[in-house]
Design an enzyme around this catalytic site. Sequence first.
Site, PDB file in Angstrom:
ATOM      1  N   LYS A  75       0.847  -1.200   0.000  1.00 58.25           N
ATOM      2  CA  LYS A  75       0.000   0.000   0.000  1.00 58.25           C
ATOM      3  C   LYS A  75       0.880   1.247   0.000  1.00 58.25           C
ATOM      4  CE  LYS A  75      -4.087   1.789   2.466  1.00 58.25           C
ATOM      5  NZ  LYS A  75      -4.978   1.573   3.627  1.00 58.25           N
ATOM      6  N   SER A 150      -9.815   1.706   2.627  1.00 58.86           N
ATOM      7  CA  SER A 150      -8.921   2.460   1.774  1.00 58.86           C
ATOM      8  C   SER A 150      -7.860   1.612   1.077  1.00 58.86           C
ATOM      9  CB  SER A 150      -8.218   3.542   2.604  1.00 58.86           C
ATOM     10  OG  SER A 150      -7.365   2.934   3.557  1.00 58.86           O
ATOM     11  N   SER A 174     -10.079  -0.491   6.770  1.00 58.71           N
ATOM     12  CA  SER A 174      -9.465  -0.323   5.445  1.00 58.71           C
ATOM     13  C   SER A 174      -8.869  -1.577   4.825  1.00 58.71           C
ATOM     14  CB  SER A 174      -8.396   0.769   5.496  1.00 58.71           C
ATOM     15  OG  SER A 174      -9.014   2.038   5.542  1.00 58.71           O
TER      16      SER A 174
END
Lengths: 457, 474
Positions: A75, A150, A174
Amino acid sequence: MGRETLEKLDAIRRGELSAVENVQRALERIKKQDKRIKAFIELNPNALAEAEAIDRMLKRGERVGKLAGLAIGVKSNLNVTGLRATCASRTLEDYVSTYDAEVVKRVRAEGGIVVGMNNMDEFACGSSGETSAFSPTDNPAAPGHIPGGSSSGGGASIAAGLCDLCLGTDTGGSIRNPASHCGVVGVKPTYGLVPRQGLIDLGMSLDQIGPIAPDVQGAALLLETIAGKTPNECVMLDVERVSYMSRLEGDGAKGMRIGISPKFAELTDPAVMGIIDGAVEKLRELGAEVVEVELPNLERGLPAYYLIVSVEFFSATRKFDGRKYGKRIEEVCGEEVLRRILRGRYISRKEYRGKYYQRALQVRTLIRQELMRALERVDVIVGPTVPKLPHKIGEKISVSAMYAYDYLTVPANLAGICGGVIKAGDVSGIPVGLQIQGKVLGELDVLKVMRALEAAA
Amino acid sequence: MKVKIGFEIHLQLATERKMYCDCPTNYQDVHPNTNVCPICTGMPGSKPLSPNERVVDAAIEIAFMLGCEVITDQTVYIQRKHYDYPDLPSGYQRTSLPIALGGELQGVRIREVHLEEDPGQYDPVAGTVDYNRSGVPLVEVVTEPDIRSPEEARSFLRTLTRVLEYTGKVRPEAGGAMRADVNISLEGGGRVEVKNINSVRGAYRALKFEILRQREKLKRGEVVVRETRAYLESQMITVSMRGKELEEDYRYIPDPDIFPLILDKARVETVKKQMVEAPHLREQRLVKQYRISPAAAGVIVSERELADLFEAVAKEVDPKLAATWFQTKLKKVLNYMKLRAADIKFTPNQLARLLQMVGRKRVTPEQGELVLRELVKEPAEPEELLRKLGLAPLERAELEAAVAKTLKENPKAVEDYLKGRKEALNFLAGKVMKLTRGRADPRRISKLLRAKLRGKGKRRKISRRKARSRVSRA
């Protein structure tokens, strides 16, 4: 079912598949599909060279790590030396990391190969993947729909098979939210189990890094790799190392006490709840004992969460003042990021002390106590992950509707407990994930329940 | 008009490592931005390490020095104090809640002691920031507004610096490390905070200026508003920074990345046991234990190393003699050479042997001082230094010969003395000194001269009587 990751690792170790081939294929798939999916922001130009090094070690018969040759997506809020940790924001679009996050170090030490930086909601502020400053991410499991956020890029990458495993982060859902929408496996570890050194903050007291994987064993393997304390960080639990792999199978869900709450149905879309009820039924069939637990204040977690996360995010973003990284965050960020900064600035004012932030912390304590009490009676609590199905990309929904996606995931972050998500079924082709919340350091129970469901599918 | 002055004083703690990372703290000795890492430059994603234990122990020790009560077995949060300035890499400074409360020094109550971290150094002209200093630990001492004048303030700051330097846990002020904010109010006026004070002298001047400014305003019937002002070192004045309504809001929150401190009782007791004695307490003890004068004790404890040296020497020689020598001669020599006691290279034993010689009158105090100077310059055994300086003690015969020679060569002075002009003795003594090249004790010379002269006078009287009797017989 669910042996994909281990079988690939075996193939690489036996020389049937080289690490280079594996990484090459991942890069080709990304090249072919990612123009459409937008799961990656940047690729690692050294990935193939790193794979060659693994192959050389294998050829010489040297010992390789437990992730040897796997293609890993990271990420974009994690630092990987030489790659940009943009947080999918204009603020950091030119920020090239000068150091590896602790989890990245550990992945690399075990032979994992970072193939690239995953797309995400800007600074992890979002539940749809749409707040990325670069591009929204598509949901490969339900094209045209949001993948959730996210960790949108991570969820989408695994769903599309663009890479083998992904490192995501979870502050209020997330990891679990995209895992649910994309039909993959995701785990948010207990707060303090995985080092955050090198993770660009959203809410420091809530953030945890965790795995997103195509199968439970892949998730367990990656979690084993990254978990455990380091002297280089203050706020960590006193846990040296964990091992799950050898204990995943056993008796499955047999004899486990599984908690459910009537609260879940109150907050959840009936179509989604129908799938969840089916999964609970299956667990009962597999020999689990299902017990009802009380979670009377569960929905109060959401407003408390947004106050806490905003205050912490406001504090965390003060360093993006335009001096060191070229752009002042308030001047270039998207509206959700700005909304959180302004909210955090507002409620942390001296005159509001005790009114918002302090109250939110009190609610947090309440939620924690409630979940702890429930988890004294059961091994895990199972229920839905997201109350609704994902909307279509570009569809306008209100801020409160967007926040409402998080009702069921934020309590675990507020309480600091762990939670995992595995696909339970689908509603007209759109995946629905079952959330399994475990005790503090109860990851093994969570993984066992997930593995039992996976094996029975 | 009654004046109330209170201080917030920041001092750098002399640890080797920074507060929340492992970078060295010698920021003045190295090139800009070399003592840095992702943590102390606030790189995205970096998290602090656990607070440096040595920093915490040093702060505990300092709190005890100031007579504070350390807060034990309670959570002490480390907070983020947010403000925007180029030298602050994360946009907030970490500052702890009080670790100790309620002390007293020189009649000034100490409100609290807490920990902070230094920011980097910003050069507004060049537009550059050096992060070498970023994360260097600070201790902040906050006083009650118990000080009544700039002179009292100066004296208090000097004592405070001395006491804190005594612990060896703060960086000496020589490095410009003291920074203070001062609160000052005059009866009938608002409280004014003056920032940017960097030395004891600066504090004195800023206060002088502020009292003048506020007093004149009040005299003219104007209002002294509550505000924050900055001291301008170059012009020795203060200027307004911001009013009360613009008071900065630091939006304090407990730092989620650091466990709160909990100072357990056992640890605090250990620090207390191992810490050095506070100078004012040591002063009292020295007076009692060695029966020396408070004045001498005051000088001796002014530097910890000096007091340590004294106590080592006082084991070997008469403490009173040692005290006199420390108070007068040693301090004088050190001051003259611009040295601190910490710079002393000679051993306590060497000084003790010198003082023993002085005590047994083998050397004169004057010679002793010459030897002491050498000892400070180039340490060696005192006997060796005496030889080197040509000050080997004089044999009695040699001195007597010199006296005899002097008396013989200066009949006029002898005559004068015998006629009652006592100052002639000084002249003669000077001659003897010259002959013996200063190796003889002046007191011994005078004594011997007087004895010999007394002898001469007697002989003379006798010979006169004899002459008279001879005449009468004739």
